[in-house]
Design a protein around this motif. Structure first.
Motif, short mmCIF file in Angstrom:
data_model
loop_
_atom_site.label_atom_id
_atom_site.label_comp_id
_atom_site.label_asym_id
_atom_site.label_seq_id
_atom_site.Cartn_x
_atom_site.Cartn_y
_atom_site.Cartn_z
N ALA A 132 -9.50 -10.77 -11.56
CA ALA A 132 -9.46 -12.07 -12.24
C ALA A 132 -9.08 -13.19 -11.28
O ALA A 132 -9.66 -14.28 -11.33
CB ALA A 132 -8.47 -12.01 -13.41
N GLU A 139 -14.86 -10.79 -18.69
CA GLU A 139 -14.36 -10.60 -20.05
C GLU A 139 -13.31 -9.50 -20.10
O GLU A 139 -13.34 -8.56 -19.30
CB GLU A 139 -15.50 -10.22 -21.01
CG GLU A 139 -16.49 -11.33 -21.24
CD GLU A 139 -17.54 -10.96 -22.29
OE1 GLU A 139 -17.43 -9.90 -22.95
OE2 GLU A 139 -18.49 -11.75 -22.44
N VAL A 140 -12.43 -9.65 -21.08
CA VAL A 140 -11.46 -8.61 -21.44
C VAL A 140 -11.85 -8.15 -22.83
O VAL A 140 -11.90 -8.96 -23.76
CB VAL A 140 -10.02 -9.15 -21.42
CG1 VAL A 140 -9.04 -8.08 -21.89
CG2 VAL A 140 -9.64 -9.66 -20.04
N PHE A 160 -2.80 -15.51 -17.35
CA PHE A 160 -4.20 -15.91 -17.38
C PHE A 160 -4.50 -16.56 -18.73
O PHE A 160 -3.95 -16.16 -19.76
CB PHE A 160 -5.12 -14.70 -17.18
CG PHE A 160 -4.98 -14.07 -15.83
CD1 PHE A 160 -5.75 -14.51 -14.77
CD2 PHE A 160 -4.05 -13.07 -15.62
CE1 PHE A 160 -5.59 -13.96 -13.52
CE2 PHE A 160 -3.89 -12.50 -14.37
CZ PHE A 160 -4.67 -12.96 -13.31
N LEU A 162 -7.29 -17.07 -21.61
CA LEU A 162 -8.45 -16.37 -22.14
C LEU A 162 -8.98 -17.15 -23.34
O LEU A 162 -8.22 -17.82 -24.03
CB LEU A 162 -8.06 -14.95 -22.58
CG LEU A 162 -7.35 -14.07 -21.56
CD1 LEU A 162 -6.90 -12.78 -22.21
CD2 LEU A 162 -8.23 -13.78 -20.37
N TYR A 178 -12.60 -11.32 -25.13
CA TYR A 178 -12.16 -12.58 -24.57
C TYR A 178 -12.93 -12.91 -23.30
O TYR A 178 -13.22 -12.02 -22.50
CB TYR A 178 -10.67 -12.51 -24.16
CG TYR A 178 -9.72 -12.34 -25.29
CD1 TYR A 178 -9.20 -13.44 -25.97
CD2 TYR A 178 -9.28 -11.08 -25.68
CE1 TYR A 178 -8.30 -13.29 -27.00
CE2 TYR A 178 -8.37 -10.91 -26.71
CZ TYR A 178 -7.88 -12.02 -27.37
OH TYR A 178 -6.98 -11.87 -28.39
N VAL A 180 -12.55 -14.69 -19.69
CA VAL A 180 -11.47 -15.06 -18.78
C VAL A 180 -11.71 -16.48 -18.32
O VAL A 180 -12.73 -16.78 -17.68
CB VAL A 180 -11.39 -14.10 -17.57
CG1 VAL A 180 -10.30 -14.55 -16.61
CG2 VAL A 180 -11.15 -12.67 -18.05
N GLU A 183 -6.67 -18.20 -14.02
CA GLU A 183 -5.23 -17.94 -13.84
C GLU A 183 -4.44 -19.17 -14.30
O GLU A 183 -4.86 -20.31 -14.10
CB GLU A 183 -4.95 -17.64 -12.36
CG GLU A 183 -3.59 -17.07 -12.11
CD GLU A 183 -3.42 -16.54 -10.69
OE1 GLU A 183 -2.43 -15.84 -10.47
OE2 GLU A 183 -4.29 -16.81 -9.84
#
Length: 185
Positions: A132, A139-140, A160, A162, A178, A180, A183
């Motif tokens: 990330a 994506e998460v 981070f 999202l 999600y 990303v 950060e």
């Protein structure tokens, strides 16, 4: 060559842990699941061209062969797999490569191995956060179990932002996808 999607597909406890302090997943393996949900494993895996994981995840897979993978000689994945480690490890299969250093140093090799598929960042949270931080986590996709541990291995190391794209339910799990954003400052 276009960059493949990099997806972090995992499960966590309600308080955000991937595993307990001893890398245990008893909390996850005791939960009921059904096929056909938003984050259905078979549908997701069909998109995957290559896998990336850290040493702890790799070791856990070797130490806990799943019943559904009994015919795989101990290694459940048929896709190229990159294991990030600073230790000298033996590859569990011909498809496994042990690498060290940052994800940036291996991104072209991983992308080439993924071909037209996505890169699945299997875990853990430190490795996913490294991807990330350098803009290689798109994506998460997370299934959230109705369990708390109080301590353990976090979903992502660091902060981070999202953006929620989609959500659903699989038995007791809340499923969420999600994007990303980046950060946190």
């Amino acid at each position: 060559m276009t960059r493949p999607e990099h997806l972090y597909y995992t499960a966590v406890t309600l308080d955000g842990f991937l595993a307990d302090e001893h890398d245990g997943l008893d909390w996850l393996l005791s939960q009921p699941l059904e096929q056909g949900s938003l984050l259905d494993y078979d549908t997701f895996y069909a998109r995957v061209g290559a896998l990336v994981m850290g040493r702890s995840t790799y070791q856990w897979i070797l130490d806990h062969p799943a019943e559904q993978f009994a015919d795989t000689d101990g290694w459940p994945y048929d896709r190229p797999t990159f294991v990030f480690s600073h230790r000298d490890l033996e590859p569990a299969a011909e498809t496994v490569s042990i690498v060290s250093g940052s994800p940036r140093a291996h991104r072209e090799r991983i992308a080439a191995a993924a071909g037209n598929g996505a890169v699945w960042i299997v875990g853990g949270g430190s490795l996913a956060a490294e991807f990330a931080r350098i803009g290689l986590l798109d994506e998460v996709l997370v299934s959230i179990a109705p369990v708390t541990l109080g301590a353990g291995k976090p979903l992502l190391d660091g902060g981070f932002d999202l953006e929620l794209l989609e959500y659903g339910r699989n038995q007791a799990f809340l499923e969420a996808r999600y994007r990303v954003v980046g950060e946190r400052p």
